[in-house]
Design an enzyme around this catalytic site. Structure first.
Site, PDB file in Angstrom:
ATOM      1  N   LYS A 270      63.101 -14.527  83.130  1.00 37.08           N
ATOM      2  CA  LYS A 270      63.139 -13.388  82.215  1.00 37.08           C
ATOM      3  C   LYS A 270      62.215 -13.666  81.038  1.00 37.08           C
ATOM      4  O   LYS A 270      62.543 -14.401  80.123  1.00 37.08           O
ATOM      5  CB  LYS A 270      64.558 -13.124  81.698  1.00 37.08           C
ATOM      6  CG  LYS A 270      64.667 -11.736  81.090  1.00 37.08           C
ATOM      7  CD  LYS A 270      65.539 -11.656  79.879  1.00 37.08           C
ATOM      8  CE  LYS A 270      64.956 -12.201  78.628  1.00 37.08           C
ATOM      9  NZ  LYS A 270      63.770 -11.507  78.104  1.00 37.08           N
TER      10      LYS A 270
ATOM     11  N   ALA B 299      59.909 -12.815  77.596  1.00 36.55           N
ATOM     12  CA  ALA B 299      60.233 -12.082  76.367  1.00 36.55           C
ATOM     13  C   ALA B 299      59.761 -10.638  76.487  1.00 36.55           C
ATOM     14  O   ALA B 299      58.693 -10.363  77.046  1.00 36.55           O
ATOM     15  CB  ALA B 299      59.561 -12.757  75.175  1.00 36.55           C
TER      16      ALA B 299
ATOM     17  N   SER C  59      65.032 -19.186  70.078  1.00 34.61           N
ATOM     18  CA  SER C  59      65.638 -19.535  68.789  1.00 34.61           C
ATOM     19  C   SER C  59      66.934 -20.340  68.983  1.00 34.61           C
ATOM     20  O   SER C  59      67.610 -20.213  70.001  1.00 34.61           O
ATOM     21  CB  SER C  59      65.951 -18.256  68.019  1.00 34.61           C
ATOM     22  OG  SER C  59      66.864 -17.468  68.756  1.00 34.61           O
TER      23      SER C  59
ATOM     24  N   GLU D 179      64.919 -25.660  74.644  1.00 35.20           N
ATOM     25  CA  GLU D 179      63.824 -25.920  73.697  1.00 35.20           C
ATOM     26  C   GLU D 179      63.998 -24.916  72.573  1.00 35.20           C
ATOM     27  O   GLU D 179      63.670 -23.740  72.729  1.00 35.20           O
ATOM     28  CB  GLU D 179      62.467 -25.684  74.371  1.00 35.20           C
ATOM     29  CG  GLU D 179      62.154 -26.595  75.522  1.00 35.20           C
ATOM     30  CD  GLU D 179      61.869 -28.015  75.090  1.00 35.20           C
ATOM     31  OE1 GLU D 179      61.773 -28.275  73.873  1.00 35.20           O
ATOM     32  OE2 GLU D 179      61.764 -28.870  75.970  1.00 35.20           O
TER      33      GLU D 179
ATOM     34  N   CYS E  60      56.976 -23.467  67.676  1.00 34.88           N
ATOM     35  CA  CYS E  60      58.106 -24.286  67.221  1.00 34.88           C
ATOM     36  C   CYS E  60      57.600 -25.652  66.763  1.00 34.88           C
ATOM     37  O   CYS E  60      58.275 -26.353  66.030  1.00 34.88           O
ATOM     38  CB  CYS E  60      59.150 -24.420  68.316  1.00 34.88           C
ATOM     39  SG  CYS E  60      58.454 -24.879  69.893  1.00 34.88           S
TER      40      CYS E  60
ATOM     41  N   GLU F  30      62.600 -21.926  59.686  1.00 42.28           N
ATOM     42  CA  GLU F  30      61.344 -21.909  60.412  1.00 42.28           C
ATOM     43  C   GLU F  30      60.504 -20.727  59.908  1.00 42.28           C
ATOM     44  O   GLU F  30      60.952 -19.584  59.952  1.00 42.28           O
ATOM     45  CB  GLU F  30      61.672 -21.753  61.901  1.00 42.28           C
ATOM     46  CG  GLU F  30      60.568 -22.123  62.812  1.00 42.28           C
ATOM     47  CD  GLU F  30      61.041 -22.204  64.269  1.00 42.28           C
ATOM     48  OE1 GLU F  30      62.040 -21.545  64.636  1.00 42.28           O
ATOM     49  OE2 GLU F  30      60.394 -22.921  65.035  1.00 42.28           O
TER      50      GLU F  30
END
Ligand code: ADP
Length: 495
Positions: free
Chosen positions: A191, A193, A246, A267, A301, A398
């Site tokens: 899936k 984004a 996230s 991750e 990230c 972040e």
């Protein structure tokens, strides 16, 4: 900066986008979502619609899992060399088609086309790497300590996997999961984004062209990520979840995966400190900072989130970094020479603006930038902030944008304490020419990765991943395939 697209470019862009299949990919075929809903993909450099793709329903998700479950046994027993060669052929096709794929990626995600080319190459390298690993899945044979039996240890595919990927690296975050899963003999539901589904759809078509059998990879694009994935996570046929995104969503998914006792790789977010000691090669540190901060428009990230610089060189470092960032060309990523594209959407830009406004309201000074750019698209000016107070949110959260806060430190202990003062633990960057200091600091950093005198750690041959709230599991390297293999031990009687 300009949003004008000349006619020739626009024809090519339409051709590249128009060539991508836009259905759900299930059991080797493309079809509409149940009910026919579509979701709109935008060009972040203009805010205009770029394409529409299928907006899958929970039924489509389950159909994708049906296909993955049906293909599992035959894929697991397909010779490793055959599995590896599908990956190798896909690597070659991706390499041959890098120009079109890079343009497609830039159109849906915004990054400069030179960076999209680099991502396609990086994405393809995961397939080359795991093509080579497919034939190196081994086990062991040992003699029981009492001599009376033999121990066989074998490694087998985990089984059907759900792979959920983010928008910031639309292809590479997929291939670092697909590559080891295919090599290990697992089938998949992927899936991607909803902001950037096109690169994954293009990749699925190329994998099929390279000979991946129907049902091994299934792709569902949807605006209802939670609704579509929740029934899969509860389904006993699913054996593994690999997620990049996230920490907030990852935490929820770990909870759902726990109910079904799934294997899990995560991750998650990062908050990378970039440490510059007084004995650093300052020019090299600035060069590394530009890469660690500005790669992917700061939307990574692994992006350097905060710069902790020894007080004796902090002003000099800030001035040089502002000089470099201020000289970067901002614009539509499709234009050659552009180095900074738009952020991915209005929500992302508003979050960056909010964090910068918070820091300046608390007393930080914008040495460079500090504001969104006018005009269409979601552009934000490259920004360097000094005098950033300890309470500023951007030191804890972040940023995911082209913003560099600089904070001075006095001692090595203070630098390490500041670096570790975060819930995250993905990567840290360290600039020093002292060997002993380098080793001392590297050992004390609570992260899964360190860039030592280097502003880039991503490498398909290396185990990428974090500790603390940045997640667990590793992608790439020899370790990457372990996530997709289960160990079986056989006790063999030998009289
Ligand atoms: P970001 O905030 O950077 O968009 P997210 O964690 O929201 O990161 O998204 C990463 C991926 O997770 C995307 O593919 C997104 O669609 C998916 N996602 C978001 N929410 C959920 C959810 N509740 N369940 C499953 N997947 C989700």
């Amino acid at each position: 900066m300009s949003d004008s697209v000349d006619a020739v470019d626009s024809v090519r862009e339409q051709a590249v986008v128009g060539a991508v299949p836009t259905g759900v990919f299930i059991g080797g075929g493309w079809r509409d979502a149940t009910g026919g809903a579509r979701l709109v993909v935008e060009d972040p450099s203009t805010g205009r619609p770029l394409a529409e793709v299928a907006d899958a329903t929970p039924d489509d998700g389950l159909a994708a899992l049906d296909a993955a479950a049906a293909a599992q046994a035959s894929w697991a027993s397909t010779p490793p060399r055959v599995r590896g060669e599908v990956l190798r052929r896909t690597y070659e096709l991706l390499t041959a088609r890098v120009e079109d794929l890079a343009l497609l990626m830039t159109l849906e995600m915004g990054k400069p086309v030179a960076e999209s080319r680099a991502e396609v190459a990086y994405a393809a390298e995961f397939f080359r790497w795991f093509a080579e690993e497919a034939v190196r899945i081994d086990g062991r044979y040992t003699v029981n300590p009492n001599g009376g039996a033999r121990l066989l240890v074998m490694r087998q595919p985990v089984g059907p996997c759900l792979l959920i990927t983010p928008w910031n690296f639309p292809m590479a975050m997929g291939t670092r999961k697909l590559g080891p899963a295919i090599a290990a003999g697992c089938t998949m539901v992927c899936k991607p984004a909803e902001l950037t589904p096109l690169s994954m759809l293009a990749l699925a078509e190329i994998l099929a062209e390279a000979g991946l059998p129907p049902g091994v990879l299934n792709v569902v694009t949807t605006s209802r990520a939670g609704d579509v994935t929740r029934p899969l996570l509860a389904d006993r046929r699913l054996r593994k979840l690999s997620f990049t995104g996230s920490t907030a969503v990852g935490r929820q998914l770990i909870g759902l995966a726990a109910d079904n006792v799934l294997r899990v790789s995560m991750e998650l977010g990062g908050n990378a400190p970039f440490l510059v000691f007084e004995d650093a090669d300052l020019e090299a540190a600035v060069e590394g900072a530009v890469i660690a901060k500005m790669r992917n428009v700061g939307e990574a990230c692994t992006a350097a989130n905060r710069f902790h610089v020894h007080e004796s060189v902090a002003d000099e470092f800030a001035t040089r970094l502002a000089g470099r960032l201020g000289a970067m060309t901002v614009g539509r990523g499709t234009q050659e020479g552009v180095q900074v594209g738009p952020l991915v959407d209005g929500r992302q830009r508003a979050k960056v603006a909010e964090l910068v406004d918070d820091a300046t309201a608390r007393g930080a000074t914008a040495l460079l930038g500090g504001r969104p750019l006018d005009g269409p698209g979601y552009f934000y000016a490259p920004t360097v902030l000094t005098d950033v107070p300890a309470g500023a949110r951007m030191l804890r959260e972040e940023v995911f944008g082209p913003v560099a806060p600089i904070v001075p430190f006095a001692t090595e202990d203070e630098a390490v304490a500041a670096a570790n003062d975060t819930e995250y633990g993905l990567v840290a960057y360290v600039y020093t020419t002292g060997l002993e200091r380098a080793l001392r600091v590297v050992e004390r950093l609570e992260t899964g990765m360190v860039g030592l005198n280097q502003g880039l750690v991503s490498n398909p041959a290396a185990p990428f991943g974090g500790v603390k709230h940045s997640g667990f599991g590793r992608e790439g390297g020899r370790e990457g395939i372990d996530e997709y293999l289960a160990t079986k031990y056989v006790a063999v009687k030998l009289a």
